[in-house]
Design a protein around this motif. Structure first.
Motif, PDB file in Angstrom:
ATOM      1  N   ALA A   1       0.877  -1.220  -0.606  1.00  0.00           N
ATOM      2  CA  ALA A   1       0.654  -0.103  -0.371  1.00  0.00           C
ATOM      3  C   ALA A   1       0.776   1.156   0.267  1.00  0.00           C
ATOM      4  CB  ALA A   1      -0.377  -0.044   1.244  1.00  0.00           C
ATOM      5  N   VAL A   2       1.713   1.214   1.006  1.00  0.00           N
ATOM      6  CA  VAL A   2       2.905   2.177   1.004  1.00  0.00           C
ATOM      7  C   VAL A   2       3.131   2.814  -1.012  1.00  0.00           C
ATOM      8  CG1 VAL A   2       5.115   3.409   1.619  1.00  0.00           C
ATOM      9  CG2 VAL A   2       3.338   1.806   3.335  1.00  0.00           C
TER      10      VAL A   2
ATOM     11  N   VAL B   1       9.457   2.956   6.953  1.00  0.00           N
ATOM     12  CA  VAL B   1       9.081   4.204   7.917  1.00  0.00           C
ATOM     13  C   VAL B   1       9.314   5.217   5.962  1.00  0.00           C
ATOM     14  CG1 VAL B   1      11.141   6.548   8.675  1.00  0.00           C
ATOM     15  CG2 VAL B   1      10.273   3.993   9.764  1.00  0.00           C
ATOM     16  N   VAL B   2       8.515   6.468   6.142  1.00  0.00           N
ATOM     17  CA  VAL B   2       9.098   6.497   4.628  1.00  0.00           C
ATOM     18  C   VAL B   2       9.341   8.379   5.059  1.00  0.00           C
ATOM     19  CG1 VAL B   2       8.189   7.662   2.542  1.00  0.00           C
ATOM     20  CG2 VAL B   2       7.256   5.466   3.597  1.00  0.00           C
TER      21      VAL B   2
ATOM     22  N   ILE C   1       4.853   7.340   9.082  1.00  0.00           N
ATOM     23  CA  ILE C   1       5.381   5.744  10.283  1.00  0.00           C
ATOM     24  C   ILE C   1       4.262   5.225  10.127  1.00  0.00           C
ATOM     25  CG2 ILE C   1       6.428   4.932  12.123  1.00  0.00           C
ATOM     26  CD1 ILE C   1       7.633   7.423  12.598  1.00  0.00           C
ATOM     27  N   THR C   2       4.541   3.599   9.325  1.00  0.00           N
ATOM     28  CA  THR C   2       3.104   3.165   9.856  1.00  0.00           C
ATOM     29  C   THR C   2       3.258   1.513   9.642  1.00  0.00           C
ATOM     30  OG1 THR C   2       0.986   2.792   8.190  1.00  0.00           O
ATOM     31  CG2 THR C   2       3.276   2.443   6.797  1.00  0.00           C
ATOM     32  N   LYS C   3       2.386   1.004  10.148  1.00  0.00           N
ATOM     33  CA  LYS C   3       2.636  -0.685  10.765  1.00  0.00           C
ATOM     34  C   LYS C   3       1.641  -0.794  10.829  1.00  0.00           C
ATOM     35  CE  LYS C   3       3.980  -3.220  14.316  1.00  0.00           C
ATOM     36  NZ  LYS C   3       2.971  -4.520  14.239  1.00  0.00           N
ATOM     37  N   THR C   4       1.281  -2.299  10.621  1.00  0.00           N
ATOM     38  CA  THR C   4      -0.279  -3.261  10.326  1.00  0.00           C
ATOM     39  C   THR C   4       0.263  -4.837  11.669  1.00  0.00           C
ATOM     40  OG1 THR C   4       0.212  -4.899   8.947  1.00  0.00           O
ATOM     41  CG2 THR C   4      -0.576  -2.617   7.474  1.00  0.00           C
TER      42      THR C   4
ATOM     43  N   ARG D   1      10.590  13.638  -4.352  1.00  0.00           N
ATOM     44  CA  ARG D   1      11.298  12.181  -3.752  1.00  0.00           C
ATOM     45  C   ARG D   1      11.111  11.612  -2.494  1.00  0.00           C
ATOM     46  NH1 ARG D   1      14.673  11.050  -8.094  1.00  0.00           N
ATOM     47  NH2 ARG D   1      16.225   9.431  -6.410  1.00  0.00           N
ATOM     48  N   TYR D   2      11.752  10.495  -3.079  1.00  0.00           N
ATOM     49  CA  TYR D   2      10.906   9.635  -1.037  1.00  0.00           C
ATOM     50  C   TYR D   2      12.473   8.938  -0.442  1.00  0.00           C
ATOM     51  CZ  TYR D   2       9.204   5.145  -3.910  1.00  0.00           C
ATOM     52  OH  TYR D   2       8.720   4.806  -4.300  1.00  0.00           O
ATOM     53  N   ARG D   3      12.426   8.713   0.167  1.00  0.00           N
ATOM     54  CA  ARG D   3      13.219   7.303   0.417  1.00  0.00           C
ATOM     55  C   ARG D   3      11.982   6.596   1.763  1.00  0.00           C
ATOM     56  NH1 ARG D   3      18.525   9.349   3.248  1.00  0.00           N
ATOM     57  NH2 ARG D   3      18.834   7.502   3.692  1.00  0.00           N
ATOM     58  N   VAL D   4      12.403   5.301   1.551  1.00  0.00           N
ATOM     59  CA  VAL D   4      11.351   4.365   2.655  1.00  0.00           C
ATOM     60  C   VAL D   4      12.583   2.960   2.569  1.00  0.00           C
ATOM     61  CG1 VAL D   4      10.798   3.352  -0.137  1.00  0.00           C
ATOM     62  CG2 VAL D   4       9.369   3.346   2.575  1.00  0.00           C
ATOM     63  N   TRP D   5      12.008   3.043   4.600  1.00  0.00           N
ATOM     64  CA  TRP D   5      12.991   1.456   4.505  1.00  0.00           C
ATOM     65  C   TRP D   5      12.012   0.928   5.913  1.00  0.00           C
ATOM     66  CZ3 TRP D   5      14.167   6.804   5.976  1.00  0.00           C
ATOM     67  CH2 TRP D   5      14.016   7.046   7.218  1.00  0.00           C
ATOM     68  N   ARG D   6      12.349  -0.612   5.960  1.00  0.00           N
ATOM     69  CA  ARG D   6      11.878  -1.732   7.397  1.00  0.00           C
ATOM     70  C   ARG D   6      12.322  -1.484   8.036  1.00  0.00           C
ATOM     71  NH1 ARG D   6       6.825  -3.321   6.987  1.00  0.00           N
ATOM     72  NH2 ARG D   6       7.189  -5.922   6.743  1.00  0.00           N
ATOM     73  N   GLU D   7      12.162  -1.279   9.495  1.00  0.00           N
ATOM     74  CA  GLU D   7      13.207  -1.800  10.442  1.00  0.00           C
ATOM     75  C   GLU D   7      11.887  -2.129  11.733  1.00  0.00           C
ATOM     76  OE1 GLU D   7      13.038   2.469  11.687  1.00  0.00           O
ATOM     77  OE2 GLU D   7      11.971   3.044  12.818  1.00  0.00           O
ATOM     78  N   PRO D   8      12.352  -3.188  12.590  1.00  0.00           N
ATOM     79  CA  PRO D   8      11.578  -3.947  13.149  1.00  0.00           C
ATOM     80  C   PRO D   8      11.366  -3.177  14.984  1.00  0.00           C
ATOM     81  CG  PRO D   8      14.544  -4.045  13.540  1.00  0.00           C
ATOM     82  CD  PRO D   8      14.124  -3.051  12.468  1.00  0.00           C
TER      83      PRO D   8
END
Length: 651
Positions: free
Chosen positions: A92-93, A162-163, A151-154, A186-193
């Protein structure tokens, strides 16, 4: 042929030159230039609060039960919008960031991305009717800043997404990139625990707030006008425009400045520090109605600064409960208002509704459908204040108007546009609504009609009532109206969701219904006011007659110690008659002869004067004055008294 055209466009030009007749047309889909979308991301909203409204609407569509907004007032250097909605999956992101203006809501893709119900793409996974549609809500933040974080999480995902987004400032005129694909940013996106696997929701963090946005929320234009006042008279006139309630002002070092009126408080809010979030907003609403007493009009700008006005407008725009109760959920049994059911006929009349059952609501009495059930509650807290719809219907301040109770008109309409192509009609339209008449609407910004689509509104109150042309200026200022759209009208909303396309078929139908309702309200209000005034005159007349009767009885008591009999005196166009019994004395005077004794010029005695003359004659009889006079002298005396009472009624 221009070398700047794309290869695709050059091929189409060659085809067009060869299409010499309508039998060989070019059939292609319209294309939208990327710069149009870029212009949208650069800010389409009028006020900073509109951007916050759109972010909260996104949280609502994500089935959030609460949203927390922190504005860092009065600094406004950082704004966060946090919710406990479903959050966004990585899929979705990526779709959101790569498809500005291409919302997946209300589509099969939305169902696949878990942002719409699996059974109905027009509702959220939790069953709410979706507010958002165009997919530009997240980029409404460009009204506030060009740099923000998502910052989004399911639920049950051990990672959060995180974007970091940097939007490009749109510039008019040619740029170096005009010959290539335009980038909105522009955007930067990553995942973190994350430690909390069960947590879910989205947080938007806005940094580097635009200077003009901060100045607007700080009411800098108002404070600056005071600071720049040159003469003493200018300063005194400007000081009177300071709103009663405000968040104060800071200097460059972040310290509170003194109140320019010389008062000790730097901040003056409608609520206290110890008030809970719900009580705080209730006091804010009450502060408006408190200001009504003794003032002809009450405007939000005269009570609140820009920041507090933003809170008020947010509370009006979003799908929230009322600060007290919806007028449709009120009971009619205790007779606090006049209630009417609106007719949908072009020349129909509103029918009055009555009930003595305290359990029957206005909605039920008017035959409206039950309210749409909500799957979950929804609350918004902005800087520690829980918002509610700031509309009151009962216990309003008294006025000098003849009608001492408000009037409530309710109705509904469903238009299926049978036989009309859906591409023309845009499908069925269904809504219900009420018109609330009261002598004084407060604040004045509530004069007009507010249209809610699935509980939300960006238009606020339209004081023109969709350009109602009938000359009812005063009465229009006494009407507040809400229309709740259950189906349709969304396509009539302009892209900023703050105005309607007046030519759209749904807008045309709604406008026609509203204007018909206003006509019915006007007619019913005039009739009701006339009846009340007539009843008041009868009541006043009875009060006068009662006072006159007490005066006569008092004279009799003083003259005869209460042992005498008050004679019945009457005036009629007939012969003189005097009848006595053991209990009463009846005496009738010829009114025509008495009028003849009045000096020439009397048009005709009023009924009130005749009743007073009867009372005076009784007093004269009690004191034995008439007994010493001949009939002719009695008529002469009574004629003189009548002439004095009617001195203003001569030609």
């Amino acid at each position: 042929m221009s070398p700047l055209l794309s290869e695709r466009d050059r091929k189409l030009v060659d085809e067009l030159r060869g299409a010499a007749s309508q039998t060989r047309p070019i059939d292609e889909a319209l294309k939208t230039n990327d710069r149009v979308i870029a212009r949208v991301t650069d800010g389409i909203y009028r006020q900073p609060g509109s951007a916050i409204r759109e972010l909260v609407a996104n949280a609502y569509d994500a089935d959030a039960t609460w949203v927390s907004v922190k504005t860092d007032a009065p600094n406004f250097s950082r704004i966060t919008v946090e919710d406990n909605g479903t959050g966004m999956t990585p899929e979705a992101v990526i779709h959101l960031l790569g498809n500005i203006g291409g919302s997946a809501k209300r589509t099969e893709l939305g169902q696949e991305l878990d942002i719409a119900s699996s059974t109905d793409p027009n509702t959220s996974p939790g069953g709410r009717k979706l507010i958002g549609k165009l997919g530009i809500g997240i980029f409404s933040v460009s009204q506030l800043t060009h740099s923000f974080q998502i910052i989004t999480k399911t639920a049950n995902d051990p990672y959060r997404t995180v974007v970091l987004v940097n939007l490009r400032q749109f510039a008019d005129g040619p740029t170096e990139s005009d010959d290539s694909e335009f980038q909105a940013g522009r955007y930067r996106v990553w995942r973190e625990p994350t430690d909390n696997v069960e947590a879910h929701g989205t947080t938007i963090v806005l940094t580097a707030i635009r200077p003009q946005t901060r100045d607007s929320l700080r009411s800098e234009q108002l404070w600056g006008a005071i600071d720049n006042s040159m003469s003493r008279e200018e300063k005194e006139n400007t000081l009177t425009t300071i709103p009663k309630y405000h968040i104060g002002r800071l200097d460059s070092s972040g310290s509170y400045l003194d109140d320019p009126r010389g008062k000790s408080e730097f901040v003056n809010l409608p609520w206290g520090e110890q008030d809970d979030p719900r009580t705080a907003f209730s006091k804010m609403v009450e502060s408006v109605w408190s200001a009504v007493r003794g003032q002809a009009t009450v405007k939000l700008s005269g009570i609140f600064d820009t920041y507090l006005q933003m809170l008020w407008n947010l509370s009006l725009a979003l799908p929230l409960p009322y600060v007290e109760k919806s007028v449709l959920d009120e009971s009619v049994a205790d007779d606090w208002a006049y209630f009417y059911k609106l007719s949908n006929k072009s020349k129909g009349a509103a029918q009055q509704l009555q009930s003595s059952d305290p359990e029957i609501t206005v909605r039920e009495l008017a035959g409206l459908a039950p309210p749409e059930s909500t799957q979950s509650p929804f609350s918004i807290i902005v800087d520690g204040v829980e918002l509610s719809r700031p509309l009151k219907f009962r216990n309003l301040p008294a006025t000098q108007h003849a009608l001492k109770k408000p009037m409530v008109f309710v109705g509904s309409l469903r238009q299926d546009f049978e036989g009309i192509d859906r591409n023309v009609s845009a499908g069925p339209l269904e809504f219900e609504g009420y018109l609330f008449w009261t002598p004084k609407v407060a604040p004045t910004e509530h004069q007009g009609v507010l249209v809610r689509i699935h509980g939300a509104s960006g238009t606020l109150f339209d004081s023109t009532f969709f350009n109602y042309q009938i000359s009812e200026t005063t009465r229009r200022r006494q009407i507040s109206c809400e229309i709740f759209v259950k189906q349709g009208l969304e396509a009539a909303l302009n892209i900023d969701r703050e105005s309607f396309n007046t030519a759209h078929p749904h807008t045309v139908v709604l406008t026609r219904w509203l204007h018909n309702a206003l006509r019915q309200l006007t007619n019913a209000q005039k009739r009701q006011a006339q009846q009340v005034r007539g009843a008041a005159r009868v009541s006043a007349q009875r009060d006068v007659e009662d006072r006159i009767s007490r005066i006569v009885d008092s004279a009799n008591s003083l003259r005869t110690d209460g042992e005498g009999v008050v004679p019945d005196i009457h005036f009629a166009s007939s012969s003189r008659q005097t009848t006595a019994t053991s209990e009463r004395i009846y005496q009738t005077f010829n009114l025509d002869r008495i009028v003849q004794e009045v000096p020439p010029g009397l048009v005709a005695p009023t009924s009130g004067s005749v009743r007073k003359l009867e009372a005076i004659t009784k007093v004269l009889s009690i004191y034995g004055v008439l007994e010493r006079l001949t009939p002719k002298e009695q008529e002469n005396l009574l004629g003189s008294i009548l002439g004095i009472m009617e001195a203003d009624n001569f030609e």
